[in-house]
Design a protein around this motif. Structure first.
Motif, PDB file in Angstrom:
ATOM      1  N   ARG A  30     -26.900 -32.902  -6.340  1.00  0.00           N
ATOM      2  CA  ARG A  30     -26.343 -33.761  -7.619  1.00  0.00           C
ATOM      3  C   ARG A  30     -27.328 -34.557  -7.791  1.00  0.00           C
ATOM      4  O   ARG A  30     -26.991 -35.821  -8.467  1.00  0.00           O
ATOM      5  N   ASN A 233     -16.931 -29.875  -3.461  1.00  0.00           N
ATOM      6  CA  ASN A 233     -15.935 -30.995  -3.865  1.00  0.00           C
ATOM      7  C   ASN A 233     -15.825 -32.116  -3.011  1.00  0.00           C
ATOM      8  O   ASN A 233     -15.699 -33.174  -3.576  1.00  0.00           O
ATOM      9  N   ARG A 236     -18.529 -34.356  -4.119  1.00  0.00           N
ATOM     10  CA  ARG A 236     -18.049 -35.104  -5.586  1.00  0.00           C
ATOM     11  C   ARG A 236     -17.028 -36.089  -5.173  1.00  0.00           C
ATOM     12  O   ARG A 236     -17.132 -37.321  -5.887  1.00  0.00           O
ATOM     13  N   GLU A 241     -15.595 -39.268  -7.597  1.00  0.00           N
ATOM     14  CA  GLU A 241     -14.875 -38.267  -8.551  1.00  0.00           C
ATOM     15  C   GLU A 241     -13.511 -37.912  -7.897  1.00  0.00           C
ATOM     16  O   GLU A 241     -13.315 -37.863  -6.866  1.00  0.00           O
TER      17      GLU A 241
END
Length: 268
Positions: A30, A233, A236, A241
């Motif tokens: 990321r 996930n 994130r 998020e």
């Protein structure tokens, strides 16, 4: 300054190092600069899971002894150059360094990285105390087994006592079919006992074993997997998020599934 996060557990073998490797790699994907520190002196494994074992020349101990510069001990990952590993010494005991020395190492890294992930040894002995000393945040990894959850609860108390107040939970190796049959604790059961925010749920997946043996974190695989997606996930969510949790409930059987099972039973 970096976010300094210790990844820990009470019980060994719950997937703590696997979680550190995949989370570090997912954050690097990321665009974050990530340093992962293996704090398990004497029993290091993080290098194996990252596939970097053959590239280690110096370890954290040589850095502290002044025998090399920090940059010489950091092992860069060629697949994802934003990630570096600071390895532990394989031939020393867990008390080879002190809590103050661990803080010193993290302080040397802090200005250059967005995340510093510390892979803590299992248990609550000196190695654990050293690993959590510089941490600002904690990630507890547990499997949905009563022994692992009880040990995790003890570790949460120790983290809080050491002023690590921001603690989140990863429930690893969940088997939805066993949960449905009441043969395994549910994620909700674990959450109610530990009473800390849930960061992620990782399903039991045999591809984790394959990726571990190959030194290739699942989040780098071109073939999608539920476990790999779960770790992505988690990264994130760590970044702030809002990401829905994977639907891991077993799908209802249709006529053809039942027929296949019936025929397989007859053949056996």
């Amino acid at each position: 300054m970096a976010r300094i996060i210790v990844v820990t557990s009470g019980k060994g073998g719950v997937g703590k190092t696997t979680s550190t490797a995949n989370l570090g790699m997912a954050l690097a994907k990321r665009g974050r600069n990530v340093a992962v520190i293996d704090a398990d002196f004497g029993l290091r494994n993080l290098d194996l899971l990252l596939g970097l074992e053959n590239r280690i020349v110096y370890t954290a101990l040589e850095v502290l002894a002044g025998e090399c510069r920090l940059e010489q001990a950091l092992v860069k990952d060629k697949r994802q150059p934003r990630l570096v590993l600071l390895p532990a010494a394989q031939t020393r005991m867990k008390d080879a360094i002190s809590a103050e020395q661990m803080k010193q190492l993290v302080g040397m890294l802090g200005a250059k990285y967005d995340y510093i992930l510390i892979d803590s040894p299992a248990g609550i002995e000196q190695g654990f105390q050293n690993a959590i000393a510089p941490a600002q945040e904690g990630i507890i990894v547990t499997t949905p087994e009563i022994a692992a959850v009880r040990d995790a609860d003890r570790v949460i108390g120790l983290l809080e006592a050491n002023n690590v107040k921001k603690i989140k939970l990863i429930v690893n190796r969940i088997r939805p079919a066993m949960v449905l049959a009441n043969d395994m604790m549910s994620v909700q059961d674990v959450r109610e006992i530990l009473a800390i925010p849930l960061l992620g749920v990782v399903p039991d997946d045999e591809r984790v074993i394959v990726s571990t043996n190959r030194g290739e974190p699942l989040v780098l695989s071109e073939t999608a997997s539920l476990a790999g997606t779960a770790f992505d996930n988690i990264a994130r969510r760590l970044e702030g998020e809002k990401v829905e949790f994977l639907d891991l409930n077993p799908r209802p059987e249709n006529f053809f599934t039942r027929l296949r099972k019936f025929l397989n039973t007859k053949i056996m």
